[in-house]
Design a protein around this motif. Structure first.
Motif, short mmCIF file in Angstrom:
data_model
loop_
_atom_site.label_atom_id
_atom_site.label_comp_id
_atom_site.label_asym_id
_atom_site.label_seq_id
_atom_site.Cartn_x
_atom_site.Cartn_y
_atom_site.Cartn_z
N ALA A 126 0.87 -1.17 0.00
CA ALA A 126 0.00 0.00 0.00
C ALA A 126 0.91 1.22 0.00
N ALA A 127 0.72 2.09 -0.99
CA ALA A 127 1.56 3.27 -1.13
C ALA A 127 0.73 4.53 -0.92
N VAL A 128 1.33 5.51 -0.24
CA VAL A 128 0.64 6.76 0.03
C VAL A 128 1.60 7.91 -0.25
N PRO A 129 1.12 9.02 -0.79
CA PRO A 129 2.00 10.18 -0.97
C PRO A 129 2.62 10.60 0.37
N LYS A 130 3.90 10.86 0.35
CA LYS A 130 4.58 11.15 1.61
C LYS A 130 4.04 12.42 2.27
N GLU A 131 3.54 13.37 1.48
CA GLU A 131 2.99 14.58 2.07
C GLU A 131 1.74 14.27 2.89
N ALA A 132 0.92 13.32 2.41
CA ALA A 132 -0.30 12.95 3.13
C ALA A 132 0.03 12.26 4.45
N LEU A 133 1.01 11.36 4.43
CA LEU A 133 1.40 10.70 5.66
C LEU A 133 2.05 11.69 6.62
N GLY A 134 2.88 12.59 6.09
CA GLY A 134 3.51 13.59 6.94
C GLY A 134 2.50 14.49 7.60
N ALA A 135 1.45 14.87 6.88
CA ALA A 135 0.41 15.71 7.45
C ALA A 135 -0.32 14.98 8.58
N LEU A 136 -0.61 13.69 8.38
CA LEU A 136 -1.27 12.91 9.43
C LEU A 136 -0.38 12.82 10.66
N MET A 137 0.91 12.60 10.47
CA MET A 137 1.82 12.53 11.61
C MET A 137 1.86 13.85 12.37
N ALA A 138 1.79 14.98 11.66
CA ALA A 138 1.81 16.29 12.31
C ALA A 138 0.56 16.51 13.15
N GLU A 139 -0.55 15.90 12.72
CA GLU A 139 -1.83 16.12 13.41
C GLU A 139 -2.13 15.09 14.47
N ASN A 140 -1.51 13.93 14.40
CA ASN A 140 -1.90 12.80 15.25
C ASN A 140 -0.71 12.30 16.05
N ALA A 141 -0.72 12.56 17.35
CA ALA A 141 0.42 12.22 18.20
C ALA A 141 0.63 10.71 18.30
N GLY A 142 -0.46 9.93 18.33
CA GLY A 142 -0.32 8.49 18.45
C GLY A 142 0.35 7.88 17.23
N ILE A 143 -0.10 8.26 16.03
CA ILE A 143 0.52 7.77 14.80
C ILE A 143 1.97 8.24 14.71
N ARG A 144 2.20 9.49 15.08
CA ARG A 144 3.56 10.04 15.02
C ARG A 144 4.50 9.25 15.94
N ARG A 145 4.05 8.93 17.15
CA ARG A 145 4.90 8.18 18.08
C ARG A 145 5.14 6.76 17.56
N ALA A 146 4.10 6.13 17.00
CA ALA A 146 4.24 4.76 16.50
C ALA A 146 5.27 4.71 15.37
N ILE A 147 5.19 5.65 14.44
CA ILE A 147 6.12 5.66 13.31
C ILE A 147 7.52 6.02 13.76
N TRP A 148 7.63 6.92 14.72
CA TRP A 148 8.94 7.28 15.27
C TRP A 148 9.59 6.05 15.90
N LEU A 149 8.82 5.29 16.70
CA LEU A 149 9.36 4.08 17.32
C LEU A 149 9.75 3.05 16.26
N ASP A 150 8.95 2.92 15.21
CA ASP A 150 9.31 2.02 14.11
C ASP A 150 10.67 2.38 13.53
N SER A 151 10.89 3.67 13.33
CA SER A 151 12.17 4.12 12.76
C SER A 151 13.32 3.82 13.70
N LEU A 152 13.12 4.00 15.00
CA LEU A 152 14.17 3.72 15.98
C LEU A 152 14.49 2.23 16.03
N ILE A 153 13.47 1.40 15.92
CA ILE A 153 13.70 -0.05 15.97
C ILE A 153 14.37 -0.52 14.69
N ASP A 154 14.02 0.08 13.55
CA ASP A 154 14.78 -0.20 12.33
C ASP A 154 16.27 0.05 12.55
#
Length: 259
Positions: A126-154
């Protein structure tokens, strides 16, 4: 409606076909649930992004080094790998990915891909424009934290792979890799019992562990002979987990399954 991007690659626009089923994201949400308390509204917000579904054949490139980054991808079905190529044409595989993994979350912030992403067998993303995902992360603290943790675990997994290639012998490297993949599949609910899907070839195992194909073959044969594993028909069966983990000096702490 499906369109063809490259030979064998099909893209399905979400607007014409509702292909993003709620269950597609369950491996991702299951992993995140261990680390972040996401609400149903959080999940609905992620699902509501303008995703498109892309189906890739075996060994197709999902992203190429040097290309501008426009999308972020979640692997829905199949397996994928990240790799770097050197000037003589040889490659180093730097990670394997399973359903539910973001394949290129760094592309939210970076403008150019610095490595290749390739499908192992047939895969669906599933592919999404990075601007759309970035906007969601800016607005949603839970999604932002989840993706941040994913990046750290990577990053934690990459560190372990550096140690694996740099400091373990051939038997240890391969044992560690097999343990990691089995542990990740089990944690994602994609592996029950001792047997897991395992579509990697001996050449790919060699490229992930910095070994030759011949050395890899000999090492796998020795692990089989000692009763630690069985490999057949794209399936891995770990016959003696404790001994295989000991051979690979494997401790799954770096996977942060309970982070």
């Amino acid at each position: 409606m499906a369109t063809i991007d490259e030979p064998g690659i099909q893209t399905f626009a979400r607007r014409s076909e509702p292909l993003i089923e709620p269950s597609f994201f369950e491996p991702l949400f299951k992993r995140w649930k261990r680390r972040v308390a996401l609400s149903e509204n959080d999940k609905a917000a992620l699902r509501s992004l303008p995703w498109t579904v892309k189906r890739y054949p075996r060994e197709a490139y999902l992203a190429r080094e040097g290309e501008p980054t426009k999308i972020c991808m979640v692997l829905l079905e199949g397996f994928a790998l990240r790799q770097k190529l050197v000037s003589d044409g040889s490659r180093q595989i730097i990670s394997f990915h399973i359903p539910g993994d973001f394949l290129d979350i760094q592309n939210c912030m970076l403008e150019v891909a610095d490595h290749n992403v390739q499908s192992l067998g047939r895969s669906v993303v599933a592919a999404v424009p990075k601007e759309a995902l970035g906007a969601l992360m800016a607005e949603n603290a839970g999604i932002r934290r989840a993706i941040w943790l994913d990046s750290l675990i990577d990053s934690a997994i990459f560190r372990e792979w550096v140690v694996n290639v740099g400091r373990r012998d051939a038997r240890g490297r391969i044992a560690h890799l097999l343990c990691e993949l089995a542990a990740r599949l089990r944690a994602a609910g994609l592996c029950s019992g001792p047997t897991c899907d395992f579509p990697m070839t001996q050449e790919q195992i060699a490229d992930a562990t910095g070994l030759t194909a011949v050395h890899t073959n000999r090492t796998l044969q020795s692990l089989r002979k000692d009763g630690l594993i069985s490999l057949s028909l794209n399936k891995l069966t770990i016959l003696d987990w404790d001994k295989l983990a000991e051979e690979g000096d494997f401790n799954e702490r770096y996977l942060h399954h309970s982070a």
